[in-house]
Design an enzyme around this catalytic site. Structure first.
Site, mmCIF file in Angstrom:
data_model
loop_
_atom_site.group_PDB
_atom_site.id
_atom_site.type_symbol
_atom_site.label_atom_id
_atom_site.label_comp_id
_atom_site.label_asym_id
_atom_site.label_seq_id
_atom_site.Cartn_x
_atom_site.Cartn_y
_atom_site.Cartn_z
ATOM 1 N N GLY A 127 0.793 -1.212 0.000
ATOM 2 C CA GLY A 127 0.000 0.000 0.000
ATOM 3 C C GLY A 127 0.831 1.270 0.000
ATOM 4 C CG HIS A 128 -1.410 4.833 0.091
ATOM 5 N ND1 HIS A 128 -1.494 5.559 1.250
ATOM 6 C CD2 HIS A 128 -2.618 4.245 -0.058
ATOM 7 C CE1 HIS A 128 -2.691 5.442 1.775
ATOM 8 N NE2 HIS A 128 -3.394 4.640 1.009
#
Length: 348
Positions: free
Chosen positions: A247-248
């Site tokens: 994920g970011h």
């Protein structure tokens, strides 16, 4: 190739071997194989004593053995030449490299590739058919970009890095030297950033960067997302399997290993040498310390201390999980016993 020639290539890693006892027994080795599938001319390995029974059954001509004199004696008894090492599996991996080298195209730029005039391409680079390289991209020396790869603007790709067919590298991505990005992987795409409002979801632009340090390997169809601000970073020599979601804003240390279908929510932090087994899931902003190990299908909802081994959902220490699993299978009997006990108490 003679067994003695293989020993020579291994150098100091192969100083204890059967040729010291029987130098005339030096068979021709034509390839490598798993011990239960090996045939005459094959080199195989045994990782430990629990696999010793395979030695008497194998058709292999040569074995890489642990430092175990009993296993060496069994091999000698069955006419199998051997070498001994503290790390048989590692030496077997090196043996494979003697007999097999991955396909590596000769440097060239295919005429169907579309390369922006501002892109900087290093020396001895291969760029395959239908590759698209946008403006401002920098490609290092000896890099390989296989067919149908798309590289968005302002990406940096280090020396000797390999991009396999059909992977996509989005803008604001920096890839170090000696990295491997496998087919279907997407590096630096927009993170999942949306802000709830009364009328729906407001998109938060992902203006950050994605950084892969030197020696990172990304498996097929995995994704490493770009954050709204700051960076998503994967540390040097970390290896990531197929179908993994990073994920970011995640920060992954060096030397980590992440197996297939694992998923990291936004802003997760992994220390160095962390291992995530298949389908492990980690919640938003959780931290895992150096050397932590997460077993398959574990759900991590809170921080994990350095060196800790965890299992289950929610995650718990692995030893506790094993005890809980043993009890879980007995729950129907325990429930019946509890009902009987309650009945007796009510009747007393």
């Amino acid at each position: 190739m003679k067994f003695s020639e293989i020993l020579h290539q291994f150098g100091d890693a192969a100083t204890v071997h059967s040729l010291s006892v029987d130098p005339d027994h030096d068979p021709e080795i034509t390839g490598v194989a798993a011990i239960d599938e090996a045939n005459k001319g094959n080199l195989s390995y045994v990782e430990g004593a629990k696999f010793g029974s395979f030695i008497a059954k194998t058709n292999a001509s040569a074995l890489i053995l642990p430092q175990d004199e009993k296993l060496q004696a069994i091999a000698q008894q069955h006419g199998i030449v051997w070498l001994s090492t503290p790390e048989p599996r590692l030496l077997f991996a090196k043996a494979i490299a003697i007999f097999y080298q991955p396909y590596r195209p000769a440097p060239e730029i295919h005429p169907s590739a579309v390369i922006h005039s501002t892109a900087k391409i290093g020396s001895h680079v291969y760029i395959g058919p239908h590759v698209v390289i946008e403006q401002g991209v920098e490609v290092g020396n000896d890099a390989i970009i296989h067919p149908n790869v798309v590289v968005y603007p302002d990406v940096k790709i280090g020396d000797r890095t390999i991009l396999h067919a059909n992977c996509t590298i989005h803008e604001r991505t920096h890839i170090g030297a000696d990295c491997v990005i496998h087919s279907g992987a997407v590096i630096g795409a927009e993170g999942f950033g949306f802000v709830p409002t009364r009328t729906g979801w407001f998109k938060m632009e992902q203006s950050g960067y994605t950084v892969l340090e030197d020696g990172v390997v990304i498996g097929c169809n995995s994704a490493v997302d770009r954050p709204a601000v700051g960076e998503t970073r994967v540390g040097r020599n970390t290896v990531i399997d197929n179908l993994v979601q990073i994920g970011h804003g995640c920060q992954i240390g060096s030397g980590c290993a992440i197996a297939g279908q694992a998923g990291l929510s936004g802003a997760v932090k992994l220390g160095n040498r962390v291992i995530l087994a298949g389908q492990a899931g980690i919640a938003n902003k959780v931290k895992l310390g150096d050397g932590a190990i997460v077993s398959a299908q574990t759900g991590i909802l809170s921080d994990v201390a350095p060196g800790e081994i965890v299992s289950g959902t929610p995650a718990m220490p692995h030893k506790v999980y094993l005890k809980a699993s043993a009890i879980y299978h007995r729950l129907p009997d325990i429930y019946q016993s509890l009902k009987e006990l309650q009945r007796k108490l009510n009747n007393s």
